[in-house]
Design an enzyme around this catalytic site. Sequence first.
Site, PDB file in Angstrom:
ATOM      1  CD1 TRP A   6     -10.174   2.397   4.555  1.00 44.49           C
ATOM      2  CD2 TRP A   6      -9.721   3.044   2.463  1.00 44.49           C
ATOM      3  NE1 TRP A   6      -9.121   3.272   4.617  1.00 44.49           N
ATOM      4  CE2 TRP A   6      -8.819   3.677   3.336  1.00 44.49           C
ATOM      5  CE3 TRP A   6      -9.622   3.292   1.107  1.00 44.49           C
ATOM      6  CZ2 TRP A   6      -7.829   4.555   2.895  1.00 44.49           C
ATOM      7  CZ3 TRP A   6      -8.625   4.161   0.655  1.00 44.49           C
ATOM      8  CH2 TRP A   6      -7.747   4.786   1.543  1.00 44.49           C
ATOM      9  CG  HIS A  58      -0.982   1.793  -0.576  1.00 46.59           C
ATOM     10  ND1 HIS A  58       0.083   2.633  -0.452  1.00 46.59           N
ATOM     11  CD2 HIS A  58      -1.471   1.584   0.658  1.00 46.59           C
ATOM     12  CE1 HIS A  58       0.241   2.932   0.814  1.00 46.59           C
ATOM     13  NE2 HIS A  58      -0.686   2.311   1.514  1.00 46.59           N
TER      14      HIS A  58
HETATM   15  N1  RBF Z   1      -8.218  -0.115   2.715  1.00 43.90           N
HETATM   16  C1  RBF Z   1      -9.206  -0.846   2.154  1.00 43.90           C
HETATM   17  O1  RBF Z   1      -9.880  -1.602   2.858  1.00 43.90           O
HETATM   18  N2  RBF Z   1      -9.456  -0.764   0.811  1.00 43.90           N
HETATM   19  C2  RBF Z   1      -8.734   0.024  -0.036  1.00 43.90           C
HETATM   20  O2  RBF Z   1      -9.027   0.059  -1.245  1.00 43.90           O
HETATM   21  C3  RBF Z   1      -7.663   0.788   0.530  1.00 43.90           C
HETATM   22  N3  RBF Z   1      -6.886   1.548  -0.268  1.00 43.90           N
HETATM   23  C4  RBF Z   1      -5.880   2.267   0.293  1.00 43.90           C
HETATM   24  C5  RBF Z   1      -5.075   3.072  -0.525  1.00 43.90           C
HETATM   25  C6  RBF Z   1      -4.072   3.834   0.029  1.00 43.90           C
HETATM   26  C7  RBF Z   1      -3.227   4.692  -0.868  1.00 43.90           C
HETATM   27  C8  RBF Z   1      -3.850   3.804   1.440  1.00 43.90           C
HETATM   28  C9  RBF Z   1      -2.758   4.654   2.077  1.00 43.90           C
HETATM   29  C10 RBF Z   1      -4.624   2.995   2.238  1.00 43.90           C
HETATM   30  C11 RBF Z   1      -5.646   2.237   1.693  1.00 43.90           C
HETATM   31  N4  RBF Z   1      -6.458   1.438   2.518  1.00 43.90           N
HETATM   32  C12 RBF Z   1      -7.448   0.695   1.933  1.00 43.90           C
HETATM   33  C13 RBF Z   1      -6.331   1.477   3.990  1.00 43.90           C
HETATM   34  C14 RBF Z   1      -5.419   0.391   4.546  1.00 43.90           C
HETATM   35  O3  RBF Z   1      -6.065  -0.878   4.469  1.00 43.90           O
HETATM   36  C15 RBF Z   1      -5.080   0.699   6.024  1.00 43.90           C
HETATM   37  O4  RBF Z   1      -6.272   0.894   6.745  1.00 43.90           O
HETATM   38  C16 RBF Z   1      -4.212   1.943   6.177  1.00 43.90           C
HETATM   39  O5  RBF Z   1      -3.076   1.853   5.372  1.00 43.90           O
HETATM   40  C17 RBF Z   1      -3.766   2.102   7.658  1.00 43.90           C
HETATM   41  O6  RBF Z   1      -2.991   0.992   8.067  1.00 43.90           O
END
Ligand code: RBF
Length: 158
Positions: free
Chosen positions: A21, A92
């Site tokens: 991400w 989240h």
């Molecule tokens: N993962 C990140 O590394 N950084 C983020 O800012 C981030 N924001 C997320 C926001 C939402 C609404 C969701 C659903 C997931 C986000 N994730 C983010 C992904 C999270 O770390 C993880 O990979 C997923 O939830 C799958 O387990």
Amino acid sequence: MRSILTNPGSNLRIGILHARWNAKIIDNLVKGAKSRLLELGVKPENIIVESVPGSFELPYGTQLFVNKYKRLNQPLDAVIPIGVLIKGSTMHFEYICDSTTHQLMKLNFQLNLPVIFGVLTCLTEEQAEARAGLIPGKMHNHGEDWGAAAVEMALKFN
Ligand code: RBF
């Protein structure tokens, strides 16, 4: 003796595990960590870079990563999990920051290995960019600090 002081990391194997991400910011943090590791004498072939989908996957991914290289008889001396969490409009952010941070801290003791805290928890994308050295004149690339911390902790009290 001199080479130990100038190249403290020359016998170390360091893992970098990054989330995918916020890729542009992540890429610069990984770059910063790698460049500091190289400056400290870690050999390029001993910097192993892998990825996981998001920051939430960093703790378990780190455990799998460490165990894989143990099985291969090429154990890692420290791991730098790298993630960028940016606050959105729901809860989240808070849950992922909290659970990821706590579990990464615990992993130091469970794996008996330095697990560096390479996770940015920012309120805005601009804050994260500044901390990845992407805004000229504003802050610096925190990845460099994480590289230095990994080498220091891998050698601590050895
Ligand atoms: N993962 C990140 O590394 N950084 C983020 O800012 C981030 N924001 C997320 C926001 C939402 C609404 C969701 C659903 C997931 C986000 N994730 C983010 C992904 C999270 O770390 C993880 O990979 C997923 O939830 C799958 O387990």
